[in-house]
Design a protein around this motif. Structure first.
Motif, PDB file in Angstrom:
ATOM      1  N   VAL A 129       0.880  -1.160   0.000  1.00  0.00           N
ATOM      2  CA  VAL A 129       0.000   0.000   0.000  1.00  0.00           C
ATOM      3  C   VAL A 129       0.920   1.212   0.000  1.00  0.00           C
ATOM      4  CG1 VAL A 129      -1.744   1.287   1.282  1.00  0.00           C
ATOM      5  CG2 VAL A 129      -1.808  -1.215   1.247  1.00  0.00           C
ATOM      6  N   SER A 130       0.748   2.099  -0.966  1.00  0.00           N
ATOM      7  CA  SER A 130       1.682   3.211  -1.144  1.00  0.00           C
ATOM      8  C   SER A 130       0.950   4.510  -1.421  1.00  0.00           C
ATOM      9  CB  SER A 130       2.607   2.921  -2.321  1.00  0.00           C
ATOM     10  OG  SER A 130       3.269   1.704  -2.146  1.00  0.00           O
ATOM     11  N   ALA A 131       1.560   5.612  -0.981  1.00  0.00           N
ATOM     12  CA  ALA A 131       1.029   6.939  -1.279  1.00  0.00           C
ATOM     13  C   ALA A 131       1.347   7.297  -2.720  1.00  0.00           C
ATOM     14  CB  ALA A 131       1.652   7.971  -0.340  1.00  0.00           C
ATOM     15  N   THR A 132       0.413   8.011  -3.344  1.00  0.00           N
ATOM     16  CA  THR A 132       0.619   8.514  -4.698  1.00  0.00           C
ATOM     17  C   THR A 132      -0.058   9.873  -4.819  1.00  0.00           C
ATOM     18  OG1 THR A 132       0.527   7.905  -7.044  1.00  0.00           O
ATOM     19  CG2 THR A 132      -1.446   7.461  -5.747  1.00  0.00           C
ATOM     20  N   ASP A 133       0.324  10.654  -5.799  1.00  0.00           N
ATOM     21  CA  ASP A 133      -0.250  11.981  -6.038  1.00  0.00           C
ATOM     22  C   ASP A 133      -1.671  11.820  -6.564  1.00  0.00           C
ATOM     23  OD1 ASP A 133      -0.863  14.593  -6.826  1.00  0.00           O
ATOM     24  OD2 ASP A 133       1.161  14.968  -7.540  1.00  0.00           O
ATOM     25  N   LEU A 134      -2.631  12.404  -5.867  1.00  0.00           N
ATOM     26  CA  LEU A 134      -4.034  12.306  -6.280  1.00  0.00           C
ATOM     27  C   LEU A 134      -4.334  13.230  -7.456  1.00  0.00           C
ATOM     28  CD1 LEU A 134      -6.785  11.029  -5.753  1.00  0.00           C
ATOM     29  CD2 LEU A 134      -7.200  12.784  -4.030  1.00  0.00           C
ATOM     30  N   GLY A 135      -3.615  14.339  -7.570  1.00  0.00           N
ATOM     31  CA  GLY A 135      -3.816  15.243  -8.701  1.00  0.00           C
ATOM     32  C   GLY A 135      -5.010  16.159  -8.557  1.00  0.00           C
ATOM     33  N   GLY A 136      -5.486  16.373  -7.360  1.00  0.00           N
ATOM     34  CA  GLY A 136      -6.630  17.248  -7.118  1.00  0.00           C
ATOM     35  C   GLY A 136      -7.296  16.867  -5.823  1.00  0.00           C
ATOM     36  N   SER A 137      -8.362  17.569  -5.487  1.00  0.00           N
ATOM     37  CA  SER A 137      -9.034  17.292  -4.221  1.00  0.00           C
ATOM     38  C   SER A 137      -9.714  15.927  -4.241  1.00  0.00           C
ATOM     39  CB  SER A 137     -10.054  18.392  -3.909  1.00  0.00           C
ATOM     40  OG  SER A 137     -11.045  18.429  -4.904  1.00  0.00           O
ATOM     41  N   CYS A 138      -9.838  15.360  -3.079  1.00  0.00           N
ATOM     42  CA  CYS A 138     -10.370  14.005  -2.921  1.00  0.00           C
ATOM     43  C   CYS A 138     -11.868  13.958  -3.215  1.00  0.00           C
ATOM     44  CB  CYS A 138     -10.092  13.545  -1.493  1.00  0.00           C
ATOM     45  SG  CYS A 138     -10.643  11.868  -1.152  1.00  0.00           S
ATOM     46  N   SER A 139     -12.237  13.075  -4.135  1.00  0.00           N
ATOM     47  CA  SER A 139     -13.639  12.852  -4.488  1.00  0.00           C
ATOM     48  C   SER A 139     -13.731  11.474  -5.131  1.00  0.00           C
ATOM     49  CB  SER A 139     -14.136  13.908  -5.474  1.00  0.00           C
ATOM     50  OG  SER A 139     -13.482  13.760  -6.719  1.00  0.00           O
ATOM     51  N   ASP A 140     -14.938  10.973  -5.311  1.00  0.00           N
ATOM     52  CA  ASP A 140     -15.121   9.688  -6.006  1.00  0.00           C
ATOM     53  C   ASP A 140     -14.485   9.729  -7.390  1.00  0.00           C
ATOM     54  OD1 ASP A 140     -16.509   8.247  -4.046  1.00  0.00           O
ATOM     55  OD2 ASP A 140     -18.464   8.934  -4.741  1.00  0.00           O
ATOM     56  N   ALA A 141     -14.741  10.819  -8.130  1.00  0.00           N
ATOM     57  CA  ALA A 141     -14.226  10.920  -9.497  1.00  0.00           C
ATOM     58  C   ALA A 141     -12.702  10.989  -9.512  1.00  0.00           C
ATOM     59  CB  ALA A 141     -14.811  12.143 -10.193  1.00  0.00           C
ATOM     60  N   GLN A 142     -12.123  11.748  -8.584  1.00  0.00           N
ATOM     61  CA  GLN A 142     -10.668  11.922  -8.579  1.00  0.00           C
ATOM     62  C   GLN A 142      -9.962  10.620  -8.220  1.00  0.00           C
ATOM     63  OE1 GLN A 142      -9.761  14.846  -9.712  1.00  0.00           O
ATOM     64  NE2 GLN A 142      -7.582  14.482  -9.628  1.00  0.00           N
ATOM     65  N   VAL A 143     -10.419   9.938  -7.186  1.00  0.00           N
ATOM     66  CA  VAL A 143      -9.762   8.689  -6.786  1.00  0.00           C
ATOM     67  C   VAL A 143     -10.015   7.595  -7.818  1.00  0.00           C
ATOM     68  CG1 VAL A 143     -11.546   7.662  -5.287  1.00  0.00           C
ATOM     69  CG2 VAL A 143      -9.145   7.285  -4.778  1.00  0.00           C
ATOM     70  N   GLY A 144     -11.180   7.601  -8.445  1.00  0.00           N
ATOM     71  CA  GLY A 144     -11.482   6.614  -9.483  1.00  0.00           C
ATOM     72  C   GLY A 144     -10.721   6.828 -10.773  1.00  0.00           C
ATOM     73  N   GLY A 145     -10.208   8.036 -10.979  1.00  0.00           N
ATOM     74  CA  GLY A 145      -9.487   8.353 -12.199  1.00  0.00           C
ATOM     75  C   GLY A 145      -7.972   8.240 -12.088  1.00  0.00           C
ATOM     76  N   LEU A 146      -7.474   7.731 -10.973  1.00  0.00           N
ATOM     77  CA  LEU A 146      -6.026   7.602 -10.799  1.00  0.00           C
ATOM     78  C   LEU A 146      -5.402   6.744 -11.888  1.00  0.00           C
ATOM     79  CD1 LEU A 146      -5.703   7.054  -6.943  1.00  0.00           C
ATOM     80  CD2 LEU A 146      -4.667   8.900  -8.261  1.00  0.00           C
ATOM     81  N   SER A 147      -4.198   7.101 -12.287  1.00  0.00           N
ATOM     82  CA  SER A 147      -3.491   6.320 -13.297  1.00  0.00           C
ATOM     83  C   SER A 147      -3.195   4.902 -12.804  1.00  0.00           C
ATOM     84  CB  SER A 147      -2.198   7.016 -13.708  1.00  0.00           C
ATOM     85  OG  SER A 147      -1.318   7.118 -12.615  1.00  0.00           O
ATOM     86  N   HIS A 148      -3.229   4.700 -11.495  1.00  0.00           N
ATOM     87  CA  HIS A 148      -3.048   3.376 -10.885  1.00  0.00           C
ATOM     88  C   HIS A 148      -3.965   2.329 -11.537  1.00  0.00           C
ATOM     89  CE1 HIS A 148      -3.110   0.364  -7.628  1.00  0.00           C
ATOM     90  NE2 HIS A 148      -4.390   0.587  -7.480  1.00  0.00           N
ATOM     91  N   PHE A 149      -5.157   2.751 -11.933  1.00  0.00           N
ATOM     92  CA  PHE A 149      -6.115   1.820 -12.524  1.00  0.00           C
ATOM     93  C   PHE A 149      -5.785   1.494 -13.978  1.00  0.00           C
ATOM     94  CE2 PHE A 149      -8.723   3.717  -9.082  1.00  0.00           C
ATOM     95  CZ  PHE A 149      -8.887   2.562  -8.349  1.00  0.00           C
ATOM     96  N   ASN A 150      -4.828   2.204 -14.573  1.00  0.00           N
ATOM     97  CA  ASN A 150      -4.442   1.963 -15.964  1.00  0.00           C
ATOM     98  C   ASN A 150      -3.302   0.963 -16.092  1.00  0.00           C
ATOM     99  OD1 ASN A 150      -6.317   3.876 -16.841  1.00  0.00           O
ATOM    100  ND2 ASN A 150      -4.856   5.523 -16.550  1.00  0.00           N
ATOM    101  N   ASP A 151      -2.716   0.533 -14.983  1.00  0.00           N
ATOM    102  CA  ASP A 151      -1.567  -0.394 -15.025  1.00  0.00           C
ATOM    103  C   ASP A 151      -1.953  -1.702 -15.634  1.00  0.00           C
ATOM    104  OD1 ASP A 151      -0.215   1.598 -13.672  1.00  0.00           O
ATOM    105  OD2 ASP A 151      -0.495   0.657 -11.718  1.00  0.00           O
TER     106      ASP A 151
END
Length: 151
Positions: A129-151
């Motif tokens: 479990v690691s910290a990563t840059d969210l790229g904006g304020s925390c919301s469902d859309a922001q966390v769901g759009g993380l590049s982490h899901f593109n791996d």
């Protein structure tokens, strides 16, 4: 005509893959159903995640890579600039390691700076479990759009 049809098929497949790459919002206590007809065929049983107040989360379940990915963030999370150690967050469908930050490549002692909100990511294909840059304020859309899901 044939070129236009090929371009249309390519555009539709790119659109579908970008939609599939996004994480699905997790509602606290709402089950993620397992099994062939469920939300995640990789789960044998239903799973419910209980999130604390003001915590947003998302998950993805990819049968092709046999990976379940989860990410969370907190609405009032810290935005203080912080150096974070590069860490393996799992592996992609080809077995290559994935990392929590840009430029991370497995070199010992690597760090990167997060200057905004951060999220925490995990992958069932190993890593931590690691910290990563969210790229904006925390919301469902922001966390769901993380590049982490593109791996």
């Amino acid at each position: 005509m044939n070129i236009k049809a090929s371009a249309l098929i390519l555009a539709l497949s790119m659109s579908a893959s970008s939609v599939m790459a996004a994480g699905t919002a997790i509602q606290s206590g709402q089950p993620i159903t397992g099994g062939d007809a469920g939300d995640c065929v990789l789960l044998g049983d239903n799973v419910s995640l209980n999130l604390s107040k003001d915590v947003y989360g998302a998950y993805s379940c990819t049968e092709v890579s046999s990976a379940i990915k989860v990410a969370t963030c907190h609405k009032s999370g810290s935005r203080k600039p912080t150096n974070v150690s590069c860490a393996v967050t799992g592996e992609d469908a080809s077995g290559n390691p994935t990392y929590n930050g840009p430029g991370c490549d497995g070199t010992a002692g690597q760090t990167f700076e997060i200057t905004d909100y951060r999220a925490f990511v995990a992958n069932s294909r190993g890593g931590s479990v690691s910290a990563t840059d969210l790229g904006g304020s925390c919301s469902d859309a922001q966390v769901g759009g993380l590049s982490h899901f593109n791996d």
